[in-house]
Motif scaffolding. Sequence first.
Motif, short mmCIF file in Angstrom:
data_model
loop_
_atom_site.label_atom_id
_atom_site.label_comp_id
_atom_site.label_asym_id
_atom_site.label_seq_id
_atom_site.Cartn_x
_atom_site.Cartn_y
_atom_site.Cartn_z
N ILE A 61 -60.56 5.14 -25.51
CA ILE A 61 -61.12 3.78 -25.67
C ILE A 61 -60.11 2.89 -26.38
O ILE A 61 -59.80 1.78 -25.95
N VAL A 62 -59.54 3.41 -27.48
CA VAL A 62 -58.59 2.61 -28.28
C VAL A 62 -57.34 2.26 -27.47
O VAL A 62 -56.81 1.15 -27.57
N ARG A 63 -56.88 3.20 -26.63
CA ARG A 63 -55.66 2.97 -25.85
C ARG A 63 -55.77 1.77 -24.91
O ARG A 63 -54.76 1.18 -24.54
N ARG A 64 -57.01 1.41 -24.53
CA ARG A 64 -57.18 0.23 -23.65
C ARG A 64 -56.89 -1.07 -24.39
O ARG A 64 -56.80 -2.12 -23.78
N ASP A 112 -55.46 -4.86 -32.50
CA ASP A 112 -56.22 -4.62 -33.72
C ASP A 112 -57.49 -3.81 -33.47
O ASP A 112 -58.55 -4.10 -34.01
N VAL A 113 -57.36 -2.78 -32.66
CA VAL A 113 -58.43 -1.79 -32.47
C VAL A 113 -57.84 -0.45 -32.90
O VAL A 113 -56.82 -0.03 -32.35
N VAL A 162 -62.05 -4.33 -41.89
CA VAL A 162 -62.78 -3.90 -40.69
C VAL A 162 -63.90 -4.89 -40.38
O VAL A 162 -64.72 -5.20 -41.24
N GLY A 163 -63.92 -5.38 -39.13
CA GLY A 163 -64.96 -6.33 -38.72
C GLY A 163 -66.14 -5.67 -38.04
O GLY A 163 -67.28 -6.13 -38.16
N ALA A 164 -65.88 -4.59 -37.30
CA ALA A 164 -66.93 -3.92 -36.53
C ALA A 164 -66.52 -2.48 -36.30
O ALA A 164 -65.32 -2.16 -36.36
N VAL A 165 -67.51 -1.61 -36.02
CA VAL A 165 -67.22 -0.18 -35.87
C VAL A 165 -67.97 0.40 -34.67
O VAL A 165 -69.17 0.17 -34.49
N LEU A 166 -67.24 1.16 -33.86
CA LEU A 166 -67.85 1.95 -32.79
C LEU A 166 -67.75 3.41 -33.18
O LEU A 166 -66.66 3.93 -33.42
N LEU A 167 -68.90 4.09 -33.28
CA LEU A 167 -68.92 5.52 -33.59
C LEU A 167 -68.99 6.31 -32.29
O LEU A 167 -69.79 5.99 -31.41
N VAL A 168 -68.15 7.34 -32.18
CA VAL A 168 -68.17 8.20 -31.00
C VAL A 168 -68.47 9.63 -31.45
O VAL A 168 -67.69 10.26 -32.16
N SER A 169 -69.65 10.10 -31.04
CA SER A 169 -70.14 11.42 -31.42
C SER A 169 -70.17 12.31 -30.19
O SER A 169 -70.43 11.82 -29.08
N LEU A 170 -69.90 13.61 -30.35
CA LEU A 170 -70.14 14.52 -29.23
C LEU A 170 -71.65 14.69 -29.06
O LEU A 170 -72.17 14.60 -27.96
N VAL A 173 -66.35 -2.27 -27.35
CA VAL A 173 -65.27 -2.86 -28.15
C VAL A 173 -65.04 -4.31 -27.73
O VAL A 173 -64.85 -5.19 -28.59
N GLU A 174 -65.09 -4.58 -26.43
CA GLU A 174 -64.92 -5.97 -25.98
C GLU A 174 -66.01 -6.87 -26.57
O GLU A 174 -65.75 -7.98 -27.03
#
Lengths: 100, 404
Positions: free
Chosen positions: B41-44, B49-50, B77-85, B128-129
Amino acid sequence: MNTFLKLHRDDNVQVALRMAPKGSIIKAEGGPVGTLTEVAMAHKVADRAISEGEMVIKYGMPIGVATVDIAPGAHVHVHNIASRYTATHYREEDAGLTDA
Amino acid sequence: MPETHAETWLGYGRADGRKGIRNTVAVAYLVECAHFVADEIVRRFRGQDVHLIGFPGCFPNDYAQKIMERLGTHPNVGAVLLVSLGCESFNRAKLAEVIGASGRPVETLVIQKSGGSAATIAKGVSAVERMKAQIADVPRVPMGVSDLVVATVCGGSDGTSGISGNPAAGRAFDRLVGDGAACIFEETGELIGCEHIMADRAVMPELGVELKACVEKAARYYSVLGYGSFAAGNATGGLSTIEEKSLGAYVKSGDAPISGIIKPGDIPPRGGLYLMDVVPDGEVRFGFPNISDNAEIVEMIASGAHVTLFITGRGSVVGSAISPVIKICANPDTYRALEGDMDINAGAIIEGKSSLEDVAIEIFDQITATAAGAKTASEALGHQEFILTYKSFDPLGPACLPGV
């Protein structure tokens, strides 16, 4: 440029910024002092007389105790100061002691 | 030191009242099993600034939970995306709740419930967008040195660090503290021999006792791990005693009084100089306290550091996620070899081209320029190192933060 750096006003040693040949001049409060030996980069030299038992001061703080009387211009290192914590481990041939 | 430039700039005002110098979306994996998906996700968003952060362990750990909560609510940090298995033990609901309560947008994606890797990556990119759009109009607020938390660390040290980069950073710290910033130094394992002089700088005698105790704890901890404190090569480089070696690291704390002790993730309550006690409490477990330089940097960022000063002699190239790293090179030969990775050439002091004062001013100015938005060398190169491992701490004792 100066060959030696005084890091803090309270220090009684100065640090060589490059290899300093014997007789290199240190600017000291008591007037110029010549080094008694060659001194390697980042090694220390007394910029005034330090008596046996007196603290050696670098960064404005004690780094050990003089184990002998140290003359102005003398190399200050493992041969004439001692830790107040643990004995320093060094190899004689690698310690940069041109005057030991 | 003389005033050299305007020391106010526009920061990012957060709903919780804190002020940041970056407006980053953090993407956080909550177990190693979600690392790849979060990274994709971050690589996109390269150069946008992600940033990727996360905790690899599947077993729960209070310290890791606290650090992740502090990072998710960091002022940069302005916003957070959590990625859980999905099946890991990390308390993702509590993390999301803490971040949400700070007023920041937060979303959670659970890979096992989101259709697997490809679908989660696609949803994550959309999230993220969306977040970038949500935080694009965060209010810009006036900010000054007194709003900053500045950290310092040294790594890849050599005989030059203690005579150029570290004392120059110490002078910059004195000015920052004088101007009201909160400054953090650490590496208690390399303060062995400095504990008495350091204790004398405590604002209260009770704090001095605590300062000595945390260095003694580090000495015990490292002796169990089998660390040697002084190598023969140190003497070759001109160091005569363990005190001198430790002082080379200690001088980067400057001369200001020490206001308190914090542990990783504790936010300094006001301006002043703080020692971070990074060595875990209790019996030795989980291995080395900090396995590499970035582990220490992450802990200081969790305590609110907006920017980290990194003094290196041998030549580290790292940056960090979340907060910029300013690299100060102590060794002139290393600076020439790695100039593109360095921000400040403190080796100029050794070559007689600059004084300690000149470099201290340069460091101070670099901090304010970075705070105003200028990219550091590692930021411009895209560095975003991050590491977080297991630790355990007891709460701070009452004497650690006098007057709070």
